[in-house]
Design a protein around this motif. Structure first.
Motif, PDB file in Angstrom:
ATOM      1  N   ILE A   7      -0.317  -5.443   2.601  1.00  0.00           N
ATOM      2  CA  ILE A   7      -0.082  -6.814   3.055  1.00  0.00           C
ATOM      3  C   ILE A   7       1.323  -6.927   3.639  1.00  0.00           C
ATOM      4  O   ILE A   7       2.196  -6.094   3.370  1.00  0.00           O
ATOM      5  CB  ILE A   7      -0.257  -7.846   1.916  1.00  0.00           C
ATOM      6  CG1 ILE A   7       0.840  -7.675   0.854  1.00  0.00           C
ATOM      7  CG2 ILE A   7      -1.655  -7.762   1.304  1.00  0.00           C
ATOM      8  CD1 ILE A   7       0.961  -8.836  -0.111  1.00  0.00           C
ATOM      9  N   ASP A   8       1.539  -7.974   4.420  1.00  0.00           N
ATOM     10  CA  ASP A   8       2.889  -8.281   4.872  1.00  0.00           C
ATOM     11  C   ASP A   8       3.719  -8.668   3.650  1.00  0.00           C
ATOM     12  O   ASP A   8       3.200  -9.278   2.709  1.00  0.00           O
ATOM     13  CB  ASP A   8       2.870  -9.446   5.870  1.00  0.00           C
ATOM     14  CG  ASP A   8       2.230  -9.070   7.187  1.00  0.00           C
ATOM     15  OD1 ASP A   8       2.343  -7.896   7.599  1.00  0.00           O
ATOM     16  OD2 ASP A   8       1.610  -9.957   7.809  1.00  0.00           O
ATOM     17  N   PRO A   9       5.014  -8.332   3.633  1.00  0.00           N
ATOM     18  CA  PRO A   9       5.866  -8.739   2.517  1.00  0.00           C
ATOM     19  C   PRO A   9       5.735 -10.241   2.277  1.00  0.00           C
ATOM     20  O   PRO A   9       5.735 -11.031   3.229  1.00  0.00           O
ATOM     21  CB  PRO A   9       7.273  -8.359   2.988  1.00  0.00           C
ATOM     22  CG  PRO A   9       7.038  -7.198   3.905  1.00  0.00           C
ATOM     23  CD  PRO A   9       5.757  -7.539   4.625  1.00  0.00           C
ATOM     24  N   SER A  16       6.944  -9.754  -9.149  1.00  0.00           N
ATOM     25  CA  SER A  16       6.497  -8.369  -9.097  1.00  0.00           C
ATOM     26  C   SER A  16       7.479  -7.518  -8.301  1.00  0.00           C
ATOM     27  O   SER A  16       7.776  -6.375  -8.667  1.00  0.00           O
ATOM     28  CB  SER A  16       5.089  -8.295  -8.494  1.00  0.00           C
ATOM     29  OG  SER A  16       4.561  -7.006  -8.614  1.00  0.00           O
ATOM     30  N   TRP A  17       8.028  -8.071  -7.215  1.00  0.00           N
ATOM     31  CA  TRP A  17       9.019  -7.368  -6.395  1.00  0.00           C
ATOM     32  C   TRP A  17      10.254  -7.046  -7.222  1.00  0.00           C
ATOM     33  O   TRP A  17      10.781  -5.931  -7.153  1.00  0.00           O
ATOM     34  CB  TRP A  17       9.374  -8.215  -5.177  1.00  0.00           C
ATOM     35  CG  TRP A  17      10.470  -7.659  -4.331  1.00  0.00           C
ATOM     36  CD1 TRP A  17      10.380  -6.645  -3.419  1.00  0.00           C
ATOM     37  CD2 TRP A  17      11.836  -8.077  -4.320  1.00  0.00           C
ATOM     38  NE1 TRP A  17      11.609  -6.422  -2.839  1.00  0.00           N
ATOM     39  CE2 TRP A  17      12.520  -7.284  -3.372  1.00  0.00           C
ATOM     40  CE3 TRP A  17      12.540  -9.059  -5.025  1.00  0.00           C
ATOM     41  CZ2 TRP A  17      13.873  -7.436  -3.109  1.00  0.00           C
ATOM     42  CZ3 TRP A  17      13.894  -9.208  -4.757  1.00  0.00           C
ATOM     43  CH2 TRP A  17      14.546  -8.402  -3.811  1.00  0.00           C
ATOM     44  N   VAL A  18      10.712  -8.000  -8.034  1.00  0.00           N
ATOM     45  CA  VAL A  18      11.880  -7.773  -8.896  1.00  0.00           C
ATOM     46  C   VAL A  18      11.609  -6.605  -9.839  1.00  0.00           C
ATOM     47  O   VAL A  18      12.460  -5.734 -10.036  1.00  0.00           O
ATOM     48  CB  VAL A  18      12.243  -9.054  -9.681  1.00  0.00           C
ATOM     49  CG1 VAL A  18      13.265  -8.756 -10.780  1.00  0.00           C
ATOM     50  CG2 VAL A  18      12.774 -10.133  -8.736  1.00  0.00           C
ATOM     51  N   GLU A  19      10.416  -6.544 -10.413  1.00  0.00           N
ATOM     52  CA  GLU A  19      10.050  -5.444 -11.305  1.00  0.00           C
ATOM     53  C   GLU A  19      10.078  -4.106 -10.564  1.00  0.00           C
ATOM     54  O   GLU A  19      10.554  -3.101 -11.095  1.00  0.00           O
ATOM     55  CB  GLU A  19       8.655  -5.669 -11.889  1.00  0.00           C
ATOM     56  CG  GLU A  19       8.562  -6.830 -12.851  1.00  0.00           C
ATOM     57  CD  GLU A  19       7.123  -7.136 -13.245  1.00  0.00           C
ATOM     58  OE1 GLU A  19       6.182  -6.451 -12.756  1.00  0.00           O
ATOM     59  OE2 GLU A  19       6.931  -8.075 -14.036  1.00  0.00           O
ATOM     60  N   VAL A  20       9.552  -4.096  -9.347  1.00  0.00           N
ATOM     61  CA  VAL A  20       9.516  -2.863  -8.557  1.00  0.00           C
ATOM     62  C   VAL A  20      10.931  -2.388  -8.245  1.00  0.00           C
ATOM     63  O   VAL A  20      11.252  -1.205  -8.414  1.00  0.00           O
ATOM     64  CB  VAL A  20       8.692  -3.055  -7.257  1.00  0.00           C
ATOM     65  CG1 VAL A  20       8.857  -1.872  -6.324  1.00  0.00           C
ATOM     66  CG2 VAL A  20       7.221  -3.272  -7.589  1.00  0.00           C
ATOM     67  N   GLU A  82      -0.040  -7.783  -8.108  1.00  0.00           N
ATOM     68  CA  GLU A  82       0.934  -6.785  -8.505  1.00  0.00           C
ATOM     69  C   GLU A  82       1.331  -5.941  -7.302  1.00  0.00           C
ATOM     70  O   GLU A  82       0.491  -5.309  -6.655  1.00  0.00           O
ATOM     71  CB  GLU A  82       0.397  -5.865  -9.595  1.00  0.00           C
ATOM     72  CG  GLU A  82       1.426  -4.836 -10.027  1.00  0.00           C
ATOM     73  CD  GLU A  82       0.898  -3.780 -10.973  1.00  0.00           C
ATOM     74  OE1 GLU A  82       1.702  -2.923 -11.362  1.00  0.00           O
ATOM     75  OE2 GLU A  82      -0.304  -3.785 -11.293  1.00  0.00           O
ATOM     76  N   MET A  83       2.617  -5.917  -7.048  1.00  0.00           N
ATOM     77  CA  MET A  83       3.143  -5.043  -6.017  1.00  0.00           C
ATOM     78  C   MET A  83       3.270  -3.648  -6.610  1.00  0.00           C
ATOM     79  O   MET A  83       3.837  -3.481  -7.686  1.00  0.00           O
ATOM     80  CB  MET A  83       4.514  -5.546  -5.567  1.00  0.00           C
ATOM     81  CG  MET A  83       5.093  -4.764  -4.456  1.00  0.00           C
ATOM     82  SD  MET A  83       6.707  -5.434  -4.058  1.00  0.00           S
ATOM     83  CE  MET A  83       7.147  -4.270  -2.805  1.00  0.00           C
ATOM     84  N   VAL A  84       2.704  -2.654  -5.921  1.00  0.00           N
ATOM     85  CA  VAL A  84       2.745  -1.287  -6.457  1.00  0.00           C
ATOM     86  C   VAL A  84       3.507  -0.323  -5.557  1.00  0.00           C
ATOM     87  O   VAL A  84       3.681   0.838  -5.913  1.00  0.00           O
ATOM     88  CB  VAL A  84       1.331  -0.740  -6.784  1.00  0.00           C
ATOM     89  CG1 VAL A  84       0.701  -1.549  -7.901  1.00  0.00           C
ATOM     90  CG2 VAL A  84       0.440  -0.728  -5.562  1.00  0.00           C
ATOM     91  N   GLY A  85       3.983  -0.804  -4.410  1.00  0.00           N
ATOM     92  CA  GLY A  85       4.760   0.081  -3.558  1.00  0.00           C
ATOM     93  C   GLY A  85       5.039  -0.494  -2.192  1.00  0.00           C
ATOM     94  O   GLY A  85       4.726  -1.649  -1.900  1.00  0.00           O
ATOM     95  N   PHE A  86       5.644   0.356  -1.366  1.00  0.00           N
ATOM     96  CA  PHE A  86       6.042   0.012  -0.005  1.00  0.00           C
ATOM     97  C   PHE A  86       5.414   0.995   0.968  1.00  0.00           C
ATOM     98  O   PHE A  86       5.197   2.161   0.629  1.00  0.00           O
ATOM     99  CB  PHE A  86       7.565   0.140   0.151  1.00  0.00           C
ATOM    100  CG  PHE A  86       8.368  -0.734  -0.746  1.00  0.00           C
ATOM    101  CD1 PHE A  86       8.595  -2.061  -0.423  1.00  0.00           C
ATOM    102  CD2 PHE A  86       8.931  -0.225  -1.905  1.00  0.00           C
ATOM    103  CE1 PHE A  86       9.374  -2.865  -1.248  1.00  0.00           C
ATOM    104  CE2 PHE A  86       9.702  -1.015  -2.731  1.00  0.00           C
ATOM    105  CZ  PHE A  86       9.926  -2.345  -2.401  1.00  0.00           C
TER     106      PHE A  86
END
Length: 175
Positions: A7-9, A16-20, A82-86
């Motif tokens: 997805i787009d940021p 979730s981004w803070v956790e990553v 949940e963000m899991v990566g970039f």
């Protein structure tokens, strides 16, 4: 199981981004595919993330650090909320990207590695690359990054060479 997506940021995934970011090491973290390789994350506020997302949108129109102007799609790898990566998908290559970087760069958050996320995300990126008209893409990784080159091999990657500790693979986008 929630489907993996690119997805787009999105600032709505701020928590979730803070956790990553914390998992990657926080301030001064190096997160392949994020578009923020040299960004220091001392400020993890929602307002800062909103500014960073806007910067990515602008930067996506051209990457001057690549030795030319290259359009890039900066994407987040997510499962549900949940963000899991970039992941970064560059539309073309410069000489600098041919040496180090390639068309696609990605990183999976440390707590989610070993689950096949990179392999699945790479498959989604290959579909997007094909839709852009790319018949094959170049990916690079450190010679000792076995997880990354295994993800590439799962999609038919062909090793071109290893230069200065960097493996360079070509992958067809039609599978």
């Amino acid at each position: 199981m929630v489907a993996l997506e690119l997805i787009d940021p999105d600032p709505r995934l701020h928590a979730s981004w803070v956790e990553v970011v914390a998992e990657f090491g926080g301030v001064g973290a190096h997160m392949h595919g994020s578009g923020w390789l040299f960004e220091e994350f001392a400020d993890l506020s929602l307002a800062r993330l909103e500014r960073l997302v806007e910067q990515l949108r602008r930067d996506g129109e051209g990457l001057p650090w690549t030795g030319g102007v290259v359009k890039c799609d900066y994407l987040w790898i997510v499962e549900g909320d949940e963000m899991v990566g970039f992941l970064a998908l560059r539309h073309s290559l410069t000489d600098a990207l041919r040496r180090d970087g390639g068309h696609i760069g990605y990183a999976v958050r440390p707590s989610r590695r070993g689950e096949g996320i990179a392999t699945r995300a790479l498959g989604l990126a290959l579909d997007r690359a094909a839709a852009l008209g790319l018949d094959r893409v170049l990916l690079t990784c450190d010679d000792d990054n076995q997880a990354s080159w295994r993800a590439m091999l799962a999609h038919g990657a062909v090793l071109e060479d290893v230069i200065d500790g960097k493996r360079r693979y070509w992958i067809p986008t039609s599978r």
